[in-house]
Design an enzyme around this catalytic site. Structure first.
Site, PDB file in Angstrom:
ATOM      1  CG  ASN A  93       0.493  31.598  23.741  1.00  0.00           C
ATOM      2  OD1 ASN A  93       0.925  32.405  24.568  1.00  0.00           O
ATOM      3  ND2 ASN A  93       1.180  30.515  23.384  1.00  0.00           N
ATOM      4  CD  GLN A 105      -5.241  30.896  19.944  1.00  0.00           C
ATOM      5  OE1 GLN A 105      -5.497  32.093  19.854  1.00  0.00           O
ATOM      6  NE2 GLN A 105      -6.150  29.988  20.254  1.00  0.00           N
ATOM      7  CG  ASP A 146       2.810  21.123  23.922  1.00  0.00           C
ATOM      8  OD1 ASP A 146       2.174  22.177  23.976  1.00  0.00           O
ATOM      9  OD2 ASP A 146       3.516  20.811  22.935  1.00  0.00           O
ATOM     10  CG  HIS A 148      -4.321  25.530  24.050  1.00  0.00           C
ATOM     11  ND1 HIS A 148      -4.795  25.998  22.841  1.00  0.00           N
ATOM     12  CD2 HIS A 148      -3.000  25.831  24.065  1.00  0.00           C
ATOM     13  CE1 HIS A 148      -3.817  26.541  22.161  1.00  0.00           C
ATOM     14  NE2 HIS A 148      -2.709  26.466  22.891  1.00  0.00           N
TER      15      HIS A 148
HETATM   16  P1  5GP Z   1      -0.225  27.482  21.186  1.00  0.00           P
HETATM   17  O1  5GP Z   1       1.005  27.809  20.378  1.00  0.00           O
HETATM   18  O2  5GP Z   1      -1.474  27.525  20.332  1.00  0.00           O
HETATM   19  O3  5GP Z   1      -0.362  28.248  22.472  1.00  0.00           O
HETATM   20  O4  5GP Z   1      -0.013  25.986  21.668  1.00  0.00           O
HETATM   21  C1  5GP Z   1      -0.271  24.883  20.890  1.00  0.00           C
HETATM   22  C2  5GP Z   1       0.528  23.734  21.470  1.00  0.00           C
HETATM   23  O5  5GP Z   1      -0.042  22.536  21.005  1.00  0.00           O
HETATM   24  C3  5GP Z   1       1.989  23.731  21.058  1.00  0.00           C
HETATM   25  O6  5GP Z   1       2.809  23.823  22.212  1.00  0.00           O
HETATM   26  C4  5GP Z   1       2.173  22.413  20.310  1.00  0.00           C
HETATM   27  O7  5GP Z   1       3.384  21.771  20.634  1.00  0.00           O
HETATM   28  C5  5GP Z   1       0.976  21.608  20.772  1.00  0.00           C
HETATM   29  N1  5GP Z   1       0.437  20.697  19.780  1.00  0.00           N
HETATM   30  C6  5GP Z   1       0.132  20.993  18.475  1.00  0.00           C
HETATM   31  N2  5GP Z   1      -0.400  19.922  17.867  1.00  0.00           N
HETATM   32  C7  5GP Z   1      -0.445  18.941  18.798  1.00  0.00           C
HETATM   33  C8  5GP Z   1      -0.902  17.594  18.765  1.00  0.00           C
HETATM   34  O8  5GP Z   1      -1.365  17.076  17.746  1.00  0.00           O
HETATM   35  N3  5GP Z   1      -0.808  16.872  19.920  1.00  0.00           N
HETATM   36  C9  5GP Z   1      -0.294  17.417  21.072  1.00  0.00           C
HETATM   37  N4  5GP Z   1      -0.253  16.622  22.158  1.00  0.00           N
HETATM   38  N5  5GP Z   1       0.155  18.674  21.134  1.00  0.00           N
HETATM   39  C10 5GP Z   1       0.079  19.421  20.022  1.00  0.00           C
END
Ligand code: 5GP
Ligand code: ZN
Length: 137
Positions: free
Chosen positions: A88, A95, A32, A101
């Site tokens: 999430n 999310q 992440d 994921h």
């Molecule tokens: P969510 O908030 O949808 O559960 O998690 C999305 C996660 O993806 C976040 O923790 C954010 O830091 C990560 N993330 C968003 N864009 C990118 C990206 O371009 N590359 C990587 N490696 N992580 C990302």
């Protein structure tokens, strides 16, 4: 099934580079970019499914097995004190990327992170009402 507008489709399928820990024909596990702790990784299917409800059951099972594989690798590499598995669904639940994921977040005694909620209360009447509604659904 891919979504041209989806960043995780591009990362999972190698169109955008990522710090990859593990890859097979169905999943990519990568770091992440905004880690909660050292090693925070995301288990991401190569096919596009917006959230848990949209995931086929067999793939969902494999996703959680891949999360376990990631946990074992992290234990061997960094010996964390614990783990949070976070998944999430929907903006209200945090999310931000609408491609299913699983977060695998290693936890260390001194990491200063807090993942949790404010506990409410549950009366017997409310519990009965909720159980009835869900059993009937
Ligand atoms: P969510 O908030 O949808 O559960 O998690 C999305 C996660 O993806 C976040 O923790 C954010 O830091 C990560 N993330 C968003 N864009 C990118 C990206 O371009 N590359 C990587 N490696 N992580 C990302
Ligand atoms: Zn996608």
């Amino acid at each position: 099934m891919k979504d041209d507008q989806c960043i995780f489709c591009k990362i999972a399928n190698g169109e955008i580079p990522s710090s990859t820990i593990y890859e097979d024909e169905k999943f990519r596990v990568f770091l992440d970019l905004g880690p909660a702790a050292k090693g925070h990784a995301l288990v991401v299917p190569k096919e596009h499914y917006a959230n848990l409800a949209a995931m086929p059951e067999d793939l969902l099972g494999e996703a959680f097995c891949t999360a376990k594989k990631t946990v074992l690798k992290m234990q061997a590499a960094f010996h964390p004190d614990g783990f949070n598995i976070v998944q999430n669904n929907g903006p209200v639940a945090g999310q931000t990327v609408f491609h299913f994921h699983i977060h695998v977040i290693p936890r260390y005694e001194d990491d200063g992170q807090k993942i949790g909620w404010n506990p409410g209360s549950l009366s017997p009447e409310e519990a009965a009402e909720i159980c009835a509604a869900m059993k009937e659904a």
